[in-house]
Design an enzyme around this catalytic site. Structure first.
Site, PDB file in Angstrom:
ATOM      1  N   ASP A 186      87.979  49.984  27.274  1.00  0.00           N
ATOM      2  CA  ASP A 186      87.484  50.493  28.385  1.00  0.00           C
ATOM      3  C   ASP A 186      88.179  50.322  29.437  1.00  0.00           C
ATOM      4  O   ASP A 186      88.543  49.242  30.064  1.00  0.00           O
ATOM      5  CB  ASP A 186      85.848  50.217  28.857  1.00  0.00           C
ATOM      6  CG  ASP A 186      85.461  51.092  29.818  1.00  0.00           C
ATOM      7  OD1 ASP A 186      86.125  51.287  30.857  1.00  0.00           O
ATOM      8  OD2 ASP A 186      84.231  51.395  29.745  1.00  0.00           O
ATOM      9  N   HIS A 187      89.301  51.293  29.769  1.00  0.00           N
ATOM     10  CA  HIS A 187      90.375  51.135  30.665  1.00  0.00           C
ATOM     11  C   HIS A 187      89.999  50.596  32.161  1.00  0.00           C
ATOM     12  O   HIS A 187      90.795  50.070  32.771  1.00  0.00           O
ATOM     13  CB  HIS A 187      91.445  52.197  30.414  1.00  0.00           C
ATOM     14  CG  HIS A 187      91.228  53.300  31.485  1.00  0.00           C
ATOM     15  ND1 HIS A 187      90.298  54.377  30.943  1.00  0.00           N
ATOM     16  CD2 HIS A 187      91.686  53.567  32.721  1.00  0.00           C
ATOM     17  CE1 HIS A 187      90.314  55.283  32.001  1.00  0.00           C
ATOM     18  NE2 HIS A 187      90.956  54.720  33.102  1.00  0.00           N
ATOM     19  N   HIS A 249      82.622  53.948  31.534  1.00  0.00           N
ATOM     20  CA  HIS A 249      83.212  53.281  32.438  1.00  0.00           C
ATOM     21  C   HIS A 249      81.986  53.123  33.714  1.00  0.00           C
ATOM     22  O   HIS A 249      81.989  51.852  34.289  1.00  0.00           O
ATOM     23  CB  HIS A 249      84.201  54.385  33.363  1.00  0.00           C
ATOM     24  CG  HIS A 249      85.305  54.701  32.297  1.00  0.00           C
ATOM     25  ND1 HIS A 249      85.756  53.891  31.287  1.00  0.00           N
ATOM     26  CD2 HIS A 249      85.950  56.018  32.108  1.00  0.00           C
ATOM     27  CE1 HIS A 249      86.735  54.606  30.671  1.00  0.00           C
ATOM     28  NE2 HIS A 249      86.721  55.762  31.131  1.00  0.00           N
TER      29      HIS A 249
HETATM   30  C1  BG6 Z   1      89.087  58.482  30.952  1.00  0.00           C
HETATM   31  C2  BG6 Z   1      88.396  59.946  30.787  1.00  0.00           C
HETATM   32  O1  BG6 Z   1      88.433  57.840  29.965  1.00  0.00           O
HETATM   33  O2  BG6 Z   1      89.119  58.502  32.243  1.00  0.00           O
HETATM   34  C3  BG6 Z   1      88.947  61.054  31.563  1.00  0.00           C
HETATM   35  O3  BG6 Z   1      88.508  60.526  29.306  1.00  0.00           O
HETATM   36  C4  BG6 Z   1      89.238  60.614  32.898  1.00  0.00           C
HETATM   37  O4  BG6 Z   1      88.321  62.188  31.440  1.00  0.00           O
HETATM   38  C5  BG6 Z   1      89.687  59.400  33.032  1.00  0.00           C
HETATM   39  O5  BG6 Z   1      89.859  61.537  33.690  1.00  0.00           O
HETATM   40  C6  BG6 Z   1      89.642  58.596  34.425  1.00  0.00           C
HETATM   41  O6  BG6 Z   1      90.545  57.561  34.415  1.00  0.00           O
HETATM   42  P1  BG6 Z   1      90.912  56.984  35.871  1.00  0.00           P
HETATM   43  O7  BG6 Z   1      91.662  55.556  35.778  1.00  0.00           O
HETATM   44  O8  BG6 Z   1      92.329  57.964  36.365  1.00  0.00           O
HETATM   45  O9  BG6 Z   1      89.929  56.962  36.786  1.00  0.00           O
END
Ligand code: BG6
Length: 505
Positions: A186-187, A249
């Site tokens: 989960d980045h 997230h």
């Molecule tokens: C991803 C989603 O996990 O997170 C995307 O699949 C989204 O749709 C992205 O744009 C958002 O990541 P960040 O790091 O730009 O907030």
């Protein structure tokens, strides 16, 4: 948190010429290399279908990826060559019979050449989710796992489409890997300020004693994007904002804000506390979904003064799509600490700004001494800014200088990264580093995934049963009007950027 033990290994990336590898994985590996965080004998094997030699892969894929996406382009002259010697390319289709056997031989050859790798293997599945199961099965059947040393598998989201599909995917993974060997990305958990939530909460006497329903009025979590679905229409149209952002997230952010202090920082101690929060989420029944779960889809509108098309005209999106591109939710955590405190969540595409932040609004004091007459009394706020700028600020009331008792809000503002994207490591750097050193703390355990789907599925099902009237917000607005009303009817409002002190930059 696991001890710092950075073993050498082979890192095999399936989807080695794909979008994720080029945008995130190679730049992150390069940045780790520049900072001296890669194990000395780590070798990366990019697996892809396209015909590249090792050299043409480096020139046509690796170099442009670093030039475009690394935060360290200034280091390319010096570091590109030595970095590139760590990378190999292996051509195969993930469904090609015999492809895995050839890959296995290739890995053994590299291991023989680079004895330091010691048979440790990381398999990174940077491929579409429908391939996760087949790849893992093939790895197992052709004996690529178990490795001679340790083995790990890294899985990108989405982890299933609902609880039954997630359970099935997990079963397939578990046929080849143990839970401890599975790293579910989960980045958001790799982002600097998100890791900071636990530190802010548990390392400051200020906050922990008031972190409960006696002092906190409510919590707002926003993750807004100005971008549309870009080139991911076919995936997104099947997922929607609830599955794409909330199930993972946003609920992860809720767990970090709401968890009890863990017994230690050991991986399982932290995860145990997080999963308790997910299990304490009050389920939304059909009536509650109607009231507390708002969905939206953008129509045509403007972002930064530029006209943009409606969602239904995005590439690979069904022209009659009823997929939501916006979600706002009001949820409750049914435990002693949080009973009665609403958590408001919102996320969406094509919103006015790109921002992720968490706002903790504290309860107001009784209007006995200082009230409106003395000026603009504001509630105390703790704002954790996750992106684009990273920092924390606290809003307090203080006396305005002068011969009377007028009050004005003041802000204690800590900006960790006022130059967007320059200083902080990117999420994938930390996450890859943790995979290499075997620390799964920032990855989601199966029971967290399961509990998150248990909460999300009834919302998705209730929505599926009642087709919406879309589009219901214009690109560039903060979702449909119902998202505002969700708070207004509680006597609250979403804090907008212009009410908070400007983000310095
Ligand atoms: C991803 C989603 O996990 O997170 C995307 O699949 C989204 O749709 C992205 O744009 C958002 O990541 P960040 O790091 O730009 O907030």
């Amino acid at each position: 948190m696991a001890p710092d033990r950075l073993d050498n290994s082979l890192l095999v990336i399936f989807g080695g010429t794909g979008d994720l590898a080029r945008r995130k994985l190679y730049p992150a590996l390069f940045n780790l290399f520049v900072d001296g965080f890669l194990p000395p004998a780590l070798r990366v094997i990019a697996v892809g279908r396209r015909d590249f030699t090792r050299d043409s892969f480096r020139q046509e894929i690796l170099l442009p990826s670093l030039e475009t996406f690394s935060r360290r382009t200034a280091y390319l002259n010096t570091y590109f060559r030595p970095f590139a010697t760590r990378l190999h390319y292996f051509r195969t289709d993930i469904y090609e019979p015999g492809g895995y056997t050839r890959l296995g031989q290739f890995l053994v050859e590299i291991e023989e050449e680079e004895a330091g790798c010691r048979g440790n293997r990381i398999f990174y599945l940077a491929v579409a989710p429908e391939h996760f199961g087949p790849v893992v099965r093939n790895l197992k059947e052709t004996g690529l796992v178990p490795a001679r040393g340790w083995q790990r598998v890294v899985i990108e989201k989405p982890f299933g489409h609902d609880l039954p599909s997630a359970t099935e995917l997990n079963r397939q993974l578990r046929a080849a890997f143990s839970e401890k060997e599975i790293y579910r990305i989960d980045h958001y958990l790799g982002k600097e300020m998100i890791q900071n939530i636990m530190v802010i909460r548990f390392a400051n006497t200020f906050f922990e004693p008031v972190w409960n329903n006696k002092y906190i009025d409510h919590v707002q979590i926003t993750s807004a994007e100005t971008a549309g679905v870009e080139d991911r229409g076919s995936y997104y149209d099947r997922a929607g904002a609830l599955r794409d952002m909330v199930q993972n997230h946003l609920l992860q952010l809720v767990t970090l804000v709401a968890m009890e202090p863990p017994a230690s920082l050991a991986t399982e101690a932290v995860r145990d506390e997080k999963v308790k929060v997910l299990r304490s989420l009050k389920p939304l029944n059909i009536a509650a979904v109607g009231k507390n779960a708002i969905r939206g889809q953008y129509g045509a509108g403007e972002i930064d003064g530029q006209g943009v098309p409606p969602y239904r005209q995005e590439r690979e999106v069904d022209p009659h799509s009823i997929t939501e591109t916006f979600v706002a939710l009001k949820l409750f955590i049914e435990n002693f600490r949080w009973a009665g405190v609403p958590f408001y969540l919102r996320t969406g595409k094509r919103l006015p700004v790109k921002v992720t932040e968490i706002i903790i609004q504290f309860k107001s004091l009784p209007d006995i001494l200082y009230f409106k007459e003395y000026g603009e009394l504001r509630p105390n706020l703790l704002v954790i800014r996750v992106q684009p700028l990273e920092g924390v600020f606290v809003q307090l009331n203080a006396k305005r200088p002068g011969n009377n008792n007028y009050i004005a809000p003041i802000r204690l503002d800590f900006c960790q990264n006022c130059e967007v994207g320059v200083n902080s490591p990117e999420a994938y750097e930390r996450l890859l580093y943790d995979v290499m050193r075997g620390d799964p703390t920032l990855f989601t355990r199966w029971d967290e995934v399961e509990a998150a789907w248990q909460f999300v599925d009834p919302i998705a099902n209730a929505w599926a049963a009642r087709p919406p009237l879309f589009p219901n917000y214009a690109a560039g607005q903060w979702g449909p009007p119902a998202a505002r009303e969700l708070l207004i009817r509680d006597g609250r409002h979403w804090w907008q950027e212009d009410e908070l002190p400007p983000q310095r930059g």
